[in-house]
Design an enzyme around this catalytic site. Structure first.
Site, mmCIF file in Angstrom:
data_model
loop_
_atom_site.group_PDB
_atom_site.id
_atom_site.type_symbol
_atom_site.label_atom_id
_atom_site.label_comp_id
_atom_site.label_asym_id
_atom_site.label_seq_id
_atom_site.Cartn_x
_atom_site.Cartn_y
_atom_site.Cartn_z
ATOM 1 C CB ALA A 1 53.735 67.702 41.585
ATOM 2 C CG ASP B 1 60.443 71.533 41.097
ATOM 3 O OD1 ASP B 1 60.941 72.725 40.929
ATOM 4 O OD2 ASP B 1 59.688 70.596 40.519
#
Lengths: 370, 370
Positions: free
Chosen positions: A59, A248
């Protein structure tokens, strides 16, 4: 971190850039671990390809690449129309990537009001700032985690290396530098604390066996690759001092969503009194949910990721092979949720806290009323 | 069980045998799941090759193949000298295989006193008997386990299939027929109870993804291949009703040594109140030890099993590829020990008992004083 003795970030401005404006370079992560290939991105389209084709992943790195993608677009044409077009092109590359959208919208908000002639410079400066902020957060996570590793080393009378276990890849390749779960490990290594890392292969995409093992090896950190099945056995026999994984998504109550299989390692750690820590940047905490098992939908990915695997043949060719009978169906849930009760602590850029509502709110008091 | 609609055992006398004496046929298990190849064994040497090259694997099948190997040797030359030579050749193929040695010594004791002219017939008859005994034991294990599956089906109001999870391959290919852990599943399927099996891939040797998936598919049993990391997540979400695995060695106190990763699944089952059963023939209980973790040495196998994997390319060629960086070390413990406290019950040919000293001794009272 280091590759072949030389320090790298996962994205950087090319050496021939002038006044902070120029081409951008990245590592083509799809070629790892069998080849180390850097790629030069000159245009918006090349940056979009880098994201779409997963030359870059993780990310924070996707967000940084998108920011530089906008900068590359504006270097060529700083008009309003091109700014909006570039934003659309970038967001479409991986529509569900939250950091990507955040970075593009952050830049849009800053650049829309600016004069066309100033936009490229502003975009490059902001992209560099996004990179530096990511590095600062990860360095800080590493500094806090380093304390845990140092304590384990001293508990052992400084007589033997600290044995860590990690799952998947939460290393510098997924960020701009340092990584999250691996940041404490790199910092311990750099501080002269002897560490050894058990690297879970991490089926089905094998990010541990390919990326984590490669990162650690290139930086000179002692490590051993194991299949995902082996960690419990190692913990039963006292061969793991500390587990650290990434995440995550973490709920406000400390439940941790991470790569499939994390939960099994947390169970084994709990059963064997091995501390199990999760490293994360504060911004990945989802303050809107509490119960990870009930509230986090788990992505089901293509069965081909399980049924087939790529590797390199003895002749050096990267080749894809099928592992299972043609007729057998496959299921491929990509993540699981580790309940907070199995997590010893969360390592954030602000310090370490218990995996609980109270623990997280003590570190992030500004979230108290949300 | 069935292959392509036809019933097979894993070893059988060739159709052209006369009066129970002739060639023996097996399935070359090294070719599975990408090819189904049977091989005809005419001589002692061919039987020895079948064991050495792992065309046959699994303790009971290795024992049966060795028995037929002696029979093939005596068919050619029933002399004392040839009997002793054949026994040596067979035992040397896999020196640590307990069943192999047992079968060879059993036949030696019966054949040494016999007249040379009678030896081949006696050997074939005893080999057939060893096969039939294995089948009877496994059928009986399956009958007892079938009760558990039937109960789960009825608990669910017969409204939905029973979801089972298994690890590695404890199916008919490892035995002469039925298998151990899979025997209850085959019997439930044959009895018309709808079952669905989650098949753990079982890294590093992938016996689940290759052998268990193939066995189930050929016999028509619904199944889905998953990576070893996925089972915990499925149990958290109520998608597993019952786990059944095999075992290589069970202690007198009910600790279970089985393929690496079994312990992690047992932890997840315990954490989610999913019954976890282990299927085993009584003869594999090691009455001489109690504490599996402390007393069972775990075989460390070659790292290449982790670092490389074989599969079939899109062009149909079986190819071996390397998965990890050249420089990364690998560890490969082959088994782990699941403590009895995590095992709901042991399914034996005599019935189901708690995984405890008391449970086992109630089923095997003749062992009480050992």
């Amino acid at each position: 971190m280091k590759v072949g003795g030389r320090a790298y970030r996962s994205i950087w401005l090319a050496e021939d850039a002038k006044d902070g404006i120029g081409a951008v370079e990245i590592i083509d992560q799809t070629r790892l671990p069998h080849g180390f290939v850097t790629r030069r991105l000159e245009t918006l389209e090349e940056a979009a390809t880098a994201i779409r084709e997963m030359w870059v992943r993780g990310a924070p790195l996707i967000g940084a690449t998108a920011a530089y993608g906008l900068a590359l677009a504006l270097r060529a044409d700083p008009s309003d129309a091109n700014l909006e077009r570039a934003a659309e092109v970038l967001i479409a590359t991986r529509p569900t990537a939250v950091n990507l959208r955040w970075a593009v919208e952050d830049l849009l908000a800053r650049l829309r009001p600016a004069a066309a002639g100033a936009r490229a410079g502003l975009a490059y400066a902001r992209a560099a700032e996004i990179c530096d902020q990511d590095v600062a957060i990860n360095r800080s996570i590493g500094g806090h985690g380093l304390g845990l590793i140092r304590a384990a080393w001293e508990d052992g009378g400084r007589a033997r290396p600290v044995n860590l276990l990690t799952h998947c890849n939460a290393g510098w390749l997924a960020t701009v530098d340092w990584g999250t779960a691996l940041s404490p490990i790199f910092q311990a290594h750099d501080a002269g604390i002897p560490v050894h890392v058990w690297v879970d292969e991490t089926r089905p995409r094998n990010q541990g066996a390919s990326l984590t093992a490669w990162e650690l090896g290139q930086h000179g950190v002692a490590h051993t690759v194991i299949v995902d099945n082996a960690g419990g056995h190692l913990m039963q026999h006292g061969r793991v001092d500390l587990c650290i994984t990434g995440t995550d998504r973490t709920t406000a109550a400390g439940d941790v969503c991470n790569k499939i299989g994390t939960y099994l390692k947390a169970l084994a750690a709990f059963d064997n009194d091995v501390p199990f820590y999760v490293a994360l940047p504060g911004p990945t905490i989802d303050w809107s949910i509490e119960d990870g098992l009930a509230e986090i939908p788990i992505e089901e990915r293509p069965g081909a990721e399980v049924a087939e695997i790529a590797g390199v043949t003895a002749a050096g060719a990267v080749t894809r092979v099928r592992l299972i009978p043609e007729a057998s169906p496959v299921a491929n849930p990509a993540f699981d949720v580790t309940p907070a009760r199995l997590v010893t602590g969360l390592i954030t850029e602000r310090g370490i806290c218990p995996a609980s509502r109270e623990g997280l709110r003590a570190l992030y008091p500004e979230r108290h009323n949300q």
